[in-house]
Design a protein around this motif. Structure first.
Motif, mmCIF file in Angstrom:
data_model
loop_
_atom_site.group_PDB
_atom_site.id
_atom_site.type_symbol
_atom_site.label_atom_id
_atom_site.label_comp_id
_atom_site.label_asym_id
_atom_site.label_seq_id
_atom_site.Cartn_x
_atom_site.Cartn_y
_atom_site.Cartn_z
ATOM 1 N N SER A 218 0.829 -1.195 0.000
ATOM 2 C CA SER A 218 0.000 0.000 0.000
ATOM 3 C C SER A 218 0.864 1.246 0.000
ATOM 4 N N LEU B 40 -9.070 -1.880 5.199
ATOM 5 C CA LEU B 40 -8.142 -1.156 4.330
ATOM 6 C C LEU B 40 -6.756 -1.152 4.979
ATOM 7 N N HIS C 289 -5.529 5.005 5.848
ATOM 8 C CA HIS C 289 -6.849 5.257 5.284
ATOM 9 C C HIS C 289 -7.949 5.109 6.321
ATOM 10 N N VAL D 143 -8.083 8.599 7.399
ATOM 11 C CA VAL D 143 -8.893 9.420 6.491
ATOM 12 C C VAL D 143 -10.380 9.231 6.790
ATOM 13 N N ALA E 266 -12.291 7.306 2.042
ATOM 14 C CA ALA E 266 -10.935 6.795 2.261
ATOM 15 C C ALA E 266 -10.441 6.021 1.043
ATOM 16 N N VAL E 267 -11.325 5.235 0.427
ATOM 17 C CA VAL E 267 -10.938 4.494 -0.776
ATOM 18 C C VAL E 267 -10.569 5.461 -1.896
ATOM 19 N N VAL F 3 -9.460 8.560 -1.612
ATOM 20 C CA VAL F 3 -8.180 9.207 -1.300
ATOM 21 C C VAL F 3 -7.023 8.241 -1.526
ATOM 22 N N ARG F 4 -7.229 6.968 -1.179
ATOM 23 C CA ARG F 4 -6.198 5.952 -1.413
ATOM 24 C C ARG F 4 -5.865 5.841 -2.893
ATOM 25 N N GLU G 63 1.428 10.790 -3.172
ATOM 26 C CA GLU G 63 0.996 11.061 -1.809
ATOM 27 C C GLU G 63 0.735 12.540 -1.566
#
Length: 538
Positions: A13, A117, A121, A124, A341-342, A344-345, A353
């Motif tokens: 990740s 996750l 995240h 987040v 969060a997904v 943003v990931r 980043e």
């Protein structure tokens, strides 16, 4: 048996520095504490008043549905009673309790997101939830039942993931129990339990033939745990002697109430929700991006399964009745924040980043600015007025103080309107179990019998004071409303009561008048509350 590695779907990740991520989360939690403590004294609104009054009755040993009627299940009443037993029977005590509820939900969401996750995240998701759940767009600073629904549902979902990983039957039972508690706090909580059931049914479908028997037993144990809180509630109501009233309000009448709105009215209500939600609407857009990214990510099958079902049933919980009060959206927040969060990931993976973190930080700054008046500037009374307009929630406090000073603990109060918070503040019982008038004004077949019973109860109680609330939202009249009780009221008032006070809700500020002067004061507005005192000798 599913392994922990399957549940967490661990893969290489984005290597965000954990200490910076955790520092951001700590700062956000401190912000939540500062904001919520600053407005602990925000006056209770109607739902909070109902819960607080019913919780107060519980602390006096009076069971639900005996002296106060409503279609909600009693889990929230019990939670309010517990909060007030710990933090005190005050506005600040209630809101302090819900600060603990909010922080507990954040902790559970962090653990859930970390399992589905990864830690950055999860941060987040929690930052998103912390900001959204106290925003004006969802009326998040108040002690709504939806906060309790979410807390129990998150606990149930986290336990379900752990149960599937370990295969321990008792963990499935605890998971079902948590989902059952979500349901008895508010009926839409049932749909979160159904989301968990859908995940378990998928496990049965995916299992080999020899394993299916064990998977079905898990469902049986999960279902038993989920049903237990409601069954115990029914037994409690039987023991308390209020089962018939409980069943009528929470099942029979609740079903009739849910069918009052058609899709046209529901659509209009949804449009109104979107108008009032403000910056919250952008969270839905980002979550939709996250959903698209998750659907395309073939390496996260577990997250897709859990979040897919959670999204579907959260949406049903939010929309099932076609009533779209802003605080109902709190039930959507966990899955919305996980999908944020997904998104943003994926942005971090695609653009780097710095871009992802910077974009998310800017969005948070924008959201804080959008709520800055509520969070940092307005007094609790001004915040209440900004959120609820001309509803007489700030006025309930001095009115209740006057009533408490001019009555004994054995006296009752009648309120022609929907302001149960006054009973709580005054620490006096209602002369009628009908603490909301808008149930009596709706177009269902129970409206007239309800009005007739309310009139009989008030006449029999002969309350020391009778309040008439001239605020449309306290009645919710429609063109089809049966007005029998309003015609009765004028005759009953003239015969038995004198004017003791009047509270005028004016654009430039509320005016309070007590004693003889109250009967003569007139303003160019219909928004007022008349306080009537029983005539001597009656």
């Amino acid at each position: 048996m599913l392994q922990d590695s399957e549940l967490s779907d661990n893969r290489p990740s984005v290597a965000w520095p954990r200490r910076w991520a955790m520092a951001a989360l700590v700062v956000t939690v401190l912000l939540v504490i500062v904001v919520r403590v600053r407005v602990l004294q925000i006056p209770l609104e109607r739902d909070e008043g109902e819960y607080a009054y019913a919780g107060q009755l519980l602390l006096e040993g009076i069971p639900p549905y005996k002296l106060a009627f409503n279609m909600k299940l009693p889990g929230t009443y019990a939670c309010y009673a517990a909060i007030m037993a710990v933090f005190g029977e005050t506005t600040a005590g209630i809101h302090l309790g819900f600060l603990v509820v909010n922080l507990s939900a954040l902790a559970l969401l962090f653990l859930l997101a970390r399992q589905l996750l990864d830690v950055p995240h999860a941060v987040v998701a929690c930052i998103s939830y912390a900001l959204l759940s106290m925003s004006a767009g969802v009326l998040g600073l108040e002690g709504h039942a939806t906060h309790l629904v979410v807390l129990a549902a998150l606990g149930g979902l986290l336990l379900l993931l752990k149960a599937r990983a370990s295969g321990r039957f008792w963990v499935f039972a605890w998971s079902g129990l948590a989902f059952g508690l979500s349901y008895i706090c508010k009926q839409p909580g049932l749909f979160f339990g159904l989301a968990g059931l859908a995940v378990l049914l998928r496990d049965v479908a995916a299992a080999s033939a020899p394993e299916r028997g064990g998977r079905l037993r898990r469902i049986g144990i999960f279902g038993a745990g989920m049903a237990l809180p409601f069954l115990l509630t029914c037994l409690w109501m039987v023991w308390a002697g209020t089962f018939d009233r409980f069943w009528f309000w929470t099942v029979t009448y609740a079903r009739a109430h849910a069918g009052l709105l058609g899709w046209q009215e529901g659509l209009a209500d949804l449009i109104d929700f979107d108008r009032k939600a403000g910056a919250v609407r952008w969270s839905v857009v980002v979550a939709a991006v996250g959903l698209f990214c998750l659907a395309r990510d073939q390496g996260r099958n577990e997250a897709r399964l859990v979040l897919g079902w959670l999204l579907l049933f959260s949406l049903i919980a939010f929309t099932a009745s076609f009533y779209f009060s802003r605080h109902y959206f709190i039930m959507m927040l966990p899955v919305v924040c996980l999908l944020i969060a997904v998104a943003v990931r994926r942005a971090a993976q695609a653009a780097g980043e710095g871009v992802a973190v910077g974009g998310f930080a800017l969005a948070c700054v924008y959201f804080i600015f959008a709520n800055h008046a509520l969070w940092f500037e307005q007094t609790p009374e001004a915040a209440c007025r900004a959120l609820y307009g001309a509803n007489p929630f700030p006025e309930a406090v001095p009115i209740a103080k006057y009533l408490q000073e001019h009555t004994s603990p054995m006296d009752t109060i009648g309120i022609m309107g929907s302001e149960p918070e006054i009973f709580f503040y005054a620490h006096r019982h209602s002369a009628s179990g009908y603490i909301y008038m808008y149930d009596l004004m709706q177009t269902h077949r129970y409206a007239l019998p309800m009005q007739e019973e309310a009139m009989r109860q008030i006449e029999a109680a002969n309350p020391a004071f009778l309040l008439i609330v001239y605020v449309p939202t306290s009645w919710s009249f429609s063109k089809e409303s049966n007005l029998t009780i309003t015609r009765w009221l004028k005759t009953f008032w003239d015969k038995n009561y004198d004017v003791a006070g009047v509270v005028w809700l004016l654009p430039e500020g509320t005016q309070y008048f007590w004693g003889p002067e109250a009967a003569t004061r007139k303003y160019d507005t219909d928004l007022c509350i008349r306080i009537l005192q029983r005539k001597p000798g009656i």
